[in-house]
Design an enzyme around this catalytic site. Structure first.
Site, PDB file in Angstrom:
ATOM      1  N   GLN A 111       0.767  -1.056  -0.106  1.00 23.82           N
ATOM      2  CA  GLN A 111       0.024   0.034   0.086  1.00 23.82           C
ATOM      3  C   GLN A 111       0.913   1.331  -0.113  1.00 23.82           C
ATOM      4  O   GLN A 111       0.350   2.347  -0.012  1.00 23.82           O
ATOM      5  CB  GLN A 111      -0.772  -0.115   1.142  1.00 23.82           C
ATOM      6  CG  GLN A 111      -1.936  -1.173   1.401  1.00 23.82           C
ATOM      7  CD  GLN A 111      -2.568  -1.109   2.710  1.00 23.82           C
ATOM      8  OE1 GLN A 111      -3.544  -0.509   2.825  1.00 23.82           O
ATOM      9  NE2 GLN A 111      -1.755  -1.578   3.691  1.00 23.82           N
ATOM     10  N   THR A 130       0.393  -3.035   8.445  1.00 17.79           N
ATOM     11  CA  THR A 130      -0.745  -2.236   8.222  1.00 17.79           C
ATOM     12  C   THR A 130      -1.967  -1.974   9.428  1.00 17.79           C
ATOM     13  O   THR A 130      -1.985  -3.139   9.930  1.00 17.79           O
ATOM     14  CB  THR A 130      -1.235  -2.648   6.905  1.00 17.79           C
ATOM     15  OG1 THR A 130      -2.330  -1.716   6.349  1.00 17.79           O
ATOM     16  CG2 THR A 130      -1.652  -4.121   6.670  1.00 17.79           C
ATOM     17  N   SER A 131      -2.286  -1.005   9.289  1.00 15.30           N
ATOM     18  CA  SER A 131      -3.628  -0.680  10.313  1.00 15.30           C
ATOM     19  C   SER A 131      -4.870  -1.368   9.906  1.00 15.30           C
ATOM     20  O   SER A 131      -5.825  -1.747  10.437  1.00 15.30           O
ATOM     21  CB  SER A 131      -3.768   0.662  10.518  1.00 15.30           C
ATOM     22  OG  SER A 131      -4.195   1.194   9.195  1.00 15.30           O
ATOM     23  N   HIS A 160      -1.471   1.456  -4.290  1.00 11.98           N
ATOM     24  CA  HIS A 160      -1.823   3.134  -4.228  1.00 11.98           C
ATOM     25  C   HIS A 160      -0.712   3.892  -4.839  1.00 11.98           C
ATOM     26  O   HIS A 160      -0.615   4.924  -4.760  1.00 11.98           O
ATOM     27  CB  HIS A 160      -1.951   3.239  -2.866  1.00 11.98           C
ATOM     28  CG  HIS A 160      -2.709   2.556  -1.786  1.00 11.98           C
ATOM     29  ND1 HIS A 160      -2.764   2.475  -0.535  1.00 11.98           N
ATOM     30  CD2 HIS A 160      -3.891   2.025  -2.220  1.00 11.98           C
ATOM     31  CE1 HIS A 160      -3.817   1.900   0.024  1.00 11.98           C
ATOM     32  NE2 HIS A 160      -4.403   1.317  -1.117  1.00 11.98           N
TER      33      HIS A 160
END
Ligand code: BV8
Ligand code: ZN
Length: 245
Positions: free
Chosen positions: A99, A186-187, A117
């Protein structure tokens, strides 16, 4: 401590997919989006990484992206990034879905990669979509397209924009077709990336989360390795190489 289930998969797998988020670049000095030192904290970024911000306040938009590009230009990949290059060497069918827009996985040497992204160092025209490879002039506040005179923008996916279909499809195929799916730093909040580990699980992959904190994925993962990627990933490479020796 790794379970026997994970150890046997690490030893015998060939198809392994990893999804990474901003946390893997934190130890290189790139601020994450959420969390204590997060870029998002002052909310500015969430408004700035949008097409509306580019249209309504292009000066501020470019000030923000120039600041991020300068910051990222001054950092290097860390041991976490290099460990995923080792994963690509070790596993015949390794695929990296990131990402992150900071180019650090490519700089570390990963080849089998999709930048979901986009990449902050790629530039395109906001009007005619033409990609621009020339260096961005520092003189003008808003760099202009030399084909149509429209404003240029970093070739990243802003909030509210669709991801490139081919990138999303590649990531979904890699998630659905792997034996082990790692969700790393990653969250697990941003869609559609956050759905990838669930797609992997639905297709029988063993889902492993590596994160210094709990996330919405933690309770659904098959295994959670709590800690910093800069330490955990190099240790994992040593364990895998021992298992496979
Ligand atoms: C889309 C590029 C269809 C730009 C990024 C309302 C309106 C519009 C859209 C939405 C909406 N509601 C929901 C949506 C969908 C939206 C979304 O998911 N929003 C979330 C916030 C709710 N998604 C989209 O808009 C996507 N497009 O859906 O199109 C559509 C169209 C219109 C309307 C609806 C849907 C586009 C998403 C892409 C956005 N672009 N970046 C730029 O960077 O400038 S996202 C941005 O967040 C970065 O790419 C980043 O990678 C990504 C995710 O964040 P993380 O990587 O997870 O980073 P974070 O800081 O959050 O977490 C770090 C983690 O690391 C933490 O867990 C921490 O514990 C851990 N950590 C830290 N250090 C370490 C560590 N772990 C281990 N070791 C360490 N050392
Ligand atoms: Zn143009």
């Amino acid at each position: 401590m790794l379970t026997q289930k994970l150890l046997s998969r690490l030893k015998n797998a060939s198809a392994v997919t990893a999804l990474t988020g901003a946390g893997i670049s934190a130890e290189s000095g790139v601020p994450t989006f959420r969390g204590k030192d997060g870029l998002w904290d002052n909310k500015k970024v969430e408004e700035l990484a949008t097409p509306q911000a580019l249209r309504n306040n292009p000066e501020l938009f470019w000030k923000f992206y120039r600041w991020r590009k300068k910051l990222i230009n001054e950092v290097k990949p860390n041991l976490g990034h290099y460990s995923l290059v080792d994963f690509e060497r070790i596993y015949d069918d390794f695929f990296l879905v990131t990402q992150n827009v900071d180019n650090l996985h490519r700089e570390a040497g990963n080849k089998n990669i999709v930048e979901l992204h986009g990449n902050i160092f790629n530039t395109k025209c906001a009007d005619c979509d033409k990609s621009h490879t020339e260096p961005i002039s520092e003189s003008t506040q808003i760099p202009i397209c030399n084909f149509c005179g429209g404003p240029l923008r970093p070739d990243v996916v802003l909030f509210g924009e669709n991801l490139q279909e081919k990138n999303l499809r590649a990531a979904q195929e890699a998630a659905a077709g792997c034996e082990i799916f790692f969700s790393i730093a990653t969250s697990s909040l941003v869609e559609p990336a956050a759905s990838l580990p669930f797609l992997a699980k639905a297709n029988g992959s063993y889902v492993v989360e590596i994160n210094s904190e709990e996330t919405p994925l933690s309770q659904h993962a098959d295994e959670c390795l709590r800690g910093a990627t800069g330490k955990l990933l190099p240790a994992l490479v040593i364990i895998i190489e021992k298992l496979q020796s």
